[in-house]
Enzyme design. Structure first.
Site, PDB file in Angstrom:
ATOM      1  N   HIS A  26       0.831  -1.225   0.000  1.00 28.18           N
ATOM      2  CA  HIS A  26       0.000   0.000   0.000  1.00 28.18           C
ATOM      3  C   HIS A  26       0.857   1.262   0.000  1.00 28.18           C
ATOM      4  O   HIS A  26       0.420   2.301   0.508  1.00 28.18           O
ATOM      5  CB  HIS A  26      -0.944   0.051   1.215  1.00 28.18           C
ATOM      6  CG  HIS A  26      -1.656  -1.225   1.493  1.00 28.18           C
ATOM      7  ND1 HIS A  26      -2.890  -1.529   0.964  1.00 28.18           N
ATOM      8  CD2 HIS A  26      -1.297  -2.308   2.239  1.00 28.18           C
ATOM      9  CE1 HIS A  26      -3.258  -2.731   1.378  1.00 28.18           C
ATOM     10  NE2 HIS A  26      -2.319  -3.234   2.143  1.00 28.18           N
ATOM     11  N   GLU A  34       9.755   7.047 -17.342  1.00 26.51           N
ATOM     12  CA  GLU A  34       8.372   7.504 -17.538  1.00 26.51           C
ATOM     13  C   GLU A  34       7.847   7.066 -18.905  1.00 26.51           C
ATOM     14  O   GLU A  34       6.691   6.674 -19.039  1.00 26.51           O
ATOM     15  CB  GLU A  34       8.298   9.026 -17.428  1.00 26.51           C
ATOM     16  CG  GLU A  34       8.573   9.520 -16.016  1.00 26.51           C
ATOM     17  CD  GLU A  34       8.765  11.035 -15.992  1.00 26.51           C
ATOM     18  OE1 GLU A  34       7.769  11.756 -16.021  1.00 26.51           O
ATOM     19  OE2 GLU A  34       9.922  11.488 -15.973  1.00 26.51           O
ATOM     20  N   SER A  41      15.538  19.790 -17.257  1.00 27.84           N
ATOM     21  CA  SER A  41      14.393  20.649 -17.518  1.00 27.84           C
ATOM     22  C   SER A  41      14.903  21.922 -18.181  1.00 27.84           C
ATOM     23  O   SER A  41      15.992  22.398 -17.865  1.00 27.84           O
ATOM     24  CB  SER A  41      13.703  20.979 -16.198  1.00 27.84           C
ATOM     25  OG  SER A  41      13.002  22.190 -16.312  1.00 27.84           O
ATOM     26  N   LYS A  92      16.851  20.084 -11.996  1.00 27.24           N
ATOM     27  CA  LYS A  92      16.144  18.832 -12.249  1.00 27.24           C
ATOM     28  C   LYS A  92      16.941  17.789 -13.020  1.00 27.24           C
ATOM     29  O   LYS A  92      17.699  18.082 -13.911  1.00 27.24           O
ATOM     30  CB  LYS A  92      14.845  19.121 -13.019  1.00 27.24           C
ATOM     31  CG  LYS A  92      13.924  20.000 -12.217  1.00 27.24           C
ATOM     32  CD  LYS A  92      12.597  19.428 -11.893  1.00 27.24           C
ATOM     33  CE  LYS A  92      11.833  18.913 -13.039  1.00 27.24           C
ATOM     34  NZ  LYS A  92      10.431  18.739 -12.744  1.00 27.24           N
TER      35      LYS A  92
END
Ligand code: ARG
Length: 459
Positions: free
Chosen positions: A156, A290, A277, A283
């Protein structure tokens, strides 16, 4: 250009129809399989004396030349050829004249296309199998490197119990082993040559189907011509298996995306496999991970598209089935490119051992050990669970971790607590001694690593 099927028609095909029905723009990638299949077929026609040796040799020479033309970029893929099968046959006719037409004796595009896709998929299954195995080896190697690094494991997305990082890494090796075995199942089930089924009914020509099948590396021939030309189960199966592979990759990527966040900082992804970025200089984005997660949706989409295409098709071949190819190709391409980028990415990935160990201590992650400790002392597990829950609540209230409690504090909750409770919540013991088969324990993990080394033939 005259179509091979033009005999019955009085008008030239409308250009719109030509553009709409063509598949050459995508099935051209089957040229190798198509030529290979034709060569085997012609050799058989020759052997069976259905065509003469002279005719066969002319055709075979022509086919070899066409293959070279395609490979050297000299072949003109004109849309009016409709598909790769007719493109090659038309070129053959240009080269050797009407004798080219004998190539299609005792054959139809229906069994021809089924053959081509089967050959293509068989080849790609092997490629994907090898890539999966490579990725398994990378993970096996990492699991040995991080064999004793303790890491928090989750259910969870809540801290559940600590494990060795090596154990976590091997869980993916297990998944990929199942993926490989599904691919092999699919391969075996589809390994029957459809050639000779012709349009749908078979043929009166004295062909030798087994000879062709053997020549093309099939384990046998299909046994019902109607089924053989209308069957695309193998493509549906392939896309199902590819979907499961992507599901596994996607779950791994999801974990690593999370672990790569500032909040987790469990993993150090290689710089050259991350992107920046354009606005926020700090970043380091896990775009590859992804995209693998995102591309999983594409592969599922292809599976669903093919299932829907095949649903309710009347027997036997229908042109709808031409729509199978782009989905097969896209599924195969997506899985291969995902695996190809993930292999070097994970080869260079490191884990933040210090943080993993530090974080493993927090969050009452060893509460289950206390419950187990009490039930080993004879308490029913449910009661042990209840008492431990109260201890956790107490810790939360007093801002303490379990290992910071004194024996006296433990005794407040149950008089049977003794000093050895501290051994039970000793991290090394708690993780290292879970030596049940398949557990994270030291010995169990060693056994797993040994087993995988043997299975994957790694030294
Ligand atoms: N391009 C077709 C396909 O991909 C080949 C088979 C065509 N057969 C036919 N009878 N029209 O399915």
């Amino acid at each position: 250009m005259k179509k091979p099927w033009s005999g019955r028609f009085t008008k030239k095909t409308n250009e719109l129809v030509e553009a709409f029905t063509e598949s050459l723009s995508f099935d051209r990638r089957l040229y190798e399989e198509d030529i290979k299949g034709s060569i085997a077929h012609v050799n058989m026609l020759k052997k069976q004396k259905i065509i003469t040796a002279r005719e066969a040799n002319l055709i075979l020479k022509g086919l070899e030349e066409i293959k070279t033309e395609i490979e050297n970029g000299k072949f003109e893929f004109k849309k009016e050829f409709e598909d790769i099968h007719m493109a090659i046959e038309s070129r053959l006719k240009e080269k050797i004249g009407d004798v080219a037409g004998k190539i299609h004796t005792a054959r139809s595009r229906n069994d021809q296309v089924a053959l081509d896709i089967k050959l293509y998929i068989k080849k790609k299954i092997i490629d994907i199998y090898r890539l999966l195995e490579e990725l398994q080896k990378v993970f096996l190697n990492k699991s040995e490197m991080y064999q004793t690094c303790i890491a928090p494991a989750y259910t969870h997305l809540q801290r559940a119990q600590p494990v060795f990082l090596g154990h976590y890494l091997l869980s993916f090796v297990e998944m990929w082993e199942r993926d490989k075995s599904r691919l092999i199942d699919c391969y075996k089930r589809m390994d029957y040559s459809p050639l000779g089924s012709c349009a749908l009914a078979g043929t009166t020509f004295p062909i030798d189907r087994e000879y062709v099948a053997k020549n093309l590396g099939f384990s046998g021939v299909t046994t019902n011509s109607m089924d053989a030309v209308s069957d695309r189960d193998f493509a549906v199966e392939l896309l199902s298996h590819l979907s499961i592979i992507m599901m596994h990759l996607s779950r791994l990527c999801e974990d690593m995306i999370l672990w790569n966040t500032y909040e987790f900082s469990f993993v150090i992804l290689p710089d050259d496999f991350c992107t920046g970025s354009s606005i926020m200089p700090q970043k380091k984005n896990p775009d590859v991970l992804e995209l693998v997660r995102g591309k999983t949706g594409r592969v599922y989409g292809s599976l669903l598209a093919l299932l829907t295409i095949m649903k309710a098709l009347p027997m036997t071949y229908n042109r709808d089935m031409q729509e199978d190819k782009e989905h097969i190709f896209d599924g195969v391409d997506t899985v291969i490119s995902s695996l190809e980028v993930l292999i070097p990415l994970f080869e260079k990935t490191e884990f933040n051992v210090k943080r993993l160990i530090e974080e493993s201590k927090k969050g009452f992650i060893l509460a289950t050990e206390i419950a187990d400790y009490l039930s080993k002392k004879g308490l029913p597990f449910r009661m042990a669970h209840e008492i431990t829950g109260k201890i956790v609540a107490y810790c939360e209230k007093h801002n303490k971790e379990l290992y910071e409690l004194s024996i006296d504090e433990f005794k407040k909750f149950y008089s049977g607590f003794e000093k050895d409770v501290l051994d039970a919540i000793n991290m090394e013991n708690a993780v290292g001694m879970k030596n049940v088969v398949g557990g994270t324990g030291k010995k169990s993990l060693q056994d797993q690593i040994k087993m995988w080394k043997k299975r994957l033939k790694v030294e």
